[in-house]
Structures are given as structure tokens and as C-alpha cells.
Scaffold this motif. Structure first.
Motif, PDB file in Angstrom:
ATOM      1  N   ALA A 108      12.720 -79.317  80.458  1.00  0.00           N
ATOM      2  CA  ALA A 108      12.623 -78.876  81.850  1.00  0.00           C
ATOM      3  C   ALA A 108      13.182 -77.465  81.985  1.00  0.00           C
ATOM      4  CB  ALA A 108      13.392 -79.829  82.757  1.00  0.00           C
ATOM      5  N   THR A 109      12.507 -76.644  82.778  1.00  0.00           N
ATOM      6  CA  THR A 109      12.986 -75.280  83.026  1.00  0.00           C
ATOM      7  C   THR A 109      13.361 -75.056  84.481  1.00  0.00           C
ATOM      8  OG1 THR A 109      10.683 -74.567  83.233  1.00  0.00           O
ATOM      9  CG2 THR A 109      11.745 -74.235  81.094  1.00  0.00           C
ATOM     10  N   SER A 110      12.999 -76.009  85.354  1.00  0.00           N
ATOM     11  CA  SER A 110      13.358 -75.879  86.765  1.00  0.00           C
ATOM     12  C   SER A 110      13.455 -77.256  87.409  1.00  0.00           C
ATOM     13  CB  SER A 110      12.316 -75.042  87.510  1.00  0.00           C
ATOM     14  OG  SER A 110      12.628 -74.984  88.884  1.00  0.00           O
ATOM     15  N   VAL A 111      14.423 -77.393  88.307  1.00  0.00           N
ATOM     16  CA  VAL A 111      14.614 -78.638  89.055  1.00  0.00           C
ATOM     17  C   VAL A 111      14.845 -78.278  90.519  1.00  0.00           C
ATOM     18  CG1 VAL A 111      15.973 -80.751  89.286  1.00  0.00           C
ATOM     19  CG2 VAL A 111      15.732 -79.682  87.048  1.00  0.00           C
ATOM     20  N   PHE A 112      14.130 -78.954  91.409  1.00  0.00           N
ATOM     21  CA  PHE A 112      14.386 -78.812  92.840  1.00  0.00           C
ATOM     22  C   PHE A 112      14.792 -80.180  93.361  1.00  0.00           C
ATOM     23  CE2 PHE A 112      13.313 -78.977  97.324  1.00  0.00           C
ATOM     24  CZ  PHE A 112      13.823 -77.779  97.799  1.00  0.00           C
ATOM     25  N   VAL A 113      15.924 -80.239  94.062  1.00  0.00           N
ATOM     26  CA  VAL A 113      16.481 -81.509  94.527  1.00  0.00           C
ATOM     27  C   VAL A 113      16.633 -81.471  96.042  1.00  0.00           C
ATOM     28  CG1 VAL A 113      18.392 -83.139  94.314  1.00  0.00           C
ATOM     29  CG2 VAL A 113      17.803 -81.671  92.374  1.00  0.00           C
ATOM     30  N   ALA A 114      16.102 -82.482  96.713  1.00  0.00           N
ATOM     31  CA  ALA A 114      16.320 -82.649  98.157  1.00  0.00           C
ATOM     32  C   ALA A 114      16.964 -84.012  98.369  1.00  0.00           C
ATOM     33  CB  ALA A 114      15.006 -82.553  98.920  1.00  0.00           C
TER      34      ALA A 114
END
Length: 210
Positions: A108-114
Motif C-alpha cells: 500500500a502507498t496511500s490510506v484514507f481513513v474516515a
């Protein structure tokens, strides 16, 4: 930075447009921004205030728990894009564990968490805690839904994802919202995972149901 930001305390409110450091590919469409909407969903092209869930909302949408929520009465709705090595290693391991037929190596190179933390139903029936995670390495995209405590509700609700052209969708077929926490499609109660882009838009998405 990786700082947590919060959405406004507003009935049917949304975040401002969140520019993604790394674009997220969702079934062949590339999104450079996203919106975290208070009523339990994430959209890409514009905010969405609707609190009555729609199976065909005519947009790319990821909705861990689409129902009428009201953060004016408590709880917090927050979000962040994370590129820290600790978090990337964590989600990389999760993806490799849950998606065993993935051509390795995957990193993984990016994670977006809501995160919706103890946000009350508009009806006052109780609170819900859940999280949406977008994971990407440009070639592959995944979404994870994590469910904590989900109170029972008589409100209409929907847990699903859908695309603007209705070509790819998944609807959770559970009888009560609280069952989201005790079921899974990746053998971890309260966690659901979906592979939503693999660099090949002609692939048959075998995990879907309409």
C-alpha cells in the motif's frame, strides 16, 4: 500531514472537498478528491446530504452505514489521509491476509481513513461507531469497512457501494444494522473488505452481487 480533521457539526452536513495526495481508482475511474458526508457515506465528485438511502444514487459512492445521523448531538466524524510507514505496513498486511489470490507483492502507498465515532441516530435510538478505509497502491484499490458498536434502529439504513453507471455494486443483505458488527466477508467479525480496482477494467468482479 497525517492530522485528523473533523466534519462540521451540521445536520446532513459534509466535509469540504478533500484533495487526495494520491488519486484513488474506483472501478476504472480516477478520483483526486473525496467528501466525507455526515450521514455515513463517502462520495467523490460532490458532497451528498441525502439521509434516506438510495440503491441507485447515480454516483460513485462508498457507504458503510447510510442512514440519518446527527453529529450535533454528540460523537465525532473525522478523516485523514495517512502515508506513515506504520499504517501502510498495517494495511498492507491486512490486504495480503484478506485477498489471498492477489498477485504479490502488494504494498500500500496511500490510506484514507474516515471514522464515525459514537455518532447518534437522528431518531435518538442510540449511537454508531464505524470506519471506512480506502487503500491503494495505484494499480490496486481496496476498501475496508470496520464496524464497532452499532445500535439497533428503525430508521432506513443501507450498507453498500455503487458506481455512477450501476455497473459495480454490493449491498449488504443483513436484517438489522447491528449485524454489521458480528458478520464479515474476510473472517474478522465487524470487518468487510472489497477489491475495487485491479488495473484491468474488463475483469469480472466475482465478489459482487446486485
Amino acid at each position: 500531514g497525517n492530522g485528523e480533521r473533523v466534519t462540521p457539526r451540521l445536520d446532513n452536513g459534509s466535509s469540504e472537498a478533500i484533495k487526495l495526495q494520491q488519486p484513488f481508482k474506483f472501478f476504472g475511474r480516477t478520483h483526486n478528491q473525496t467528501f466525507v458526508n455526515n450521514n455515513g457515506h463517502l462520495t467523490f465528485t460532490e458532497p451528498l446530504s441525502d439521509y434516506i438511502p438510495l440503491l441507485n444514487s447515480r454516483r460513485d459512492i462508498v457507504a458503510p452505514l447510510w442512514t440519518h445521523l446527527d453529529n450535533r448531538h454528540g460523537g465525532t466524524i473525522s478523516y485523514r489521509e495517512d502515508t506513515s510507514s506504520v499504517v501502510l505496513e498495517l494495511v498492507t498486511a491486512a490486504v495480503i491476509q484478506y485477498f489471498t489470490n492477489l498477485p504479490l507483492p502488494f504494498t500500500a502507498t496511500s490510506v484514507f481513513v474516515a471514522t464515525w465515532d459514537s455518532v447518534p441516530y437522528s431518531s435518538g435510538e442510540g449511537v454508531v461507531t464505524f470506519q471506512l478505509v480506502l487503500i491503494s497502491n495505484v494499480v490496486h484499490s481496496f476498501i475496508l469497512f470496520n464496524y464497532g458498536n452499532i445500535a439497533e434502529t428503525l430508521q432506513r439504513w443501507l450498507a453498500h457501494y455503487d458506481t455512477v453507471d450501476f455497473a459495480h455494486s454490493y449491498n449488504f443483505s443483513l436484517s438489522t444494522a447491528s449485524e454489521l458488527s458480528s458478520n464479515s466477508n474476510v473472517n474478522v467479525n465487524g470487518r468487510w473488505g472489497f477489491h475495487v480496482y485491479d488495473g484491468n477494467t474488463t475483469k469480472q468482479w466475482l465478489h459482487e452481487q446486485s
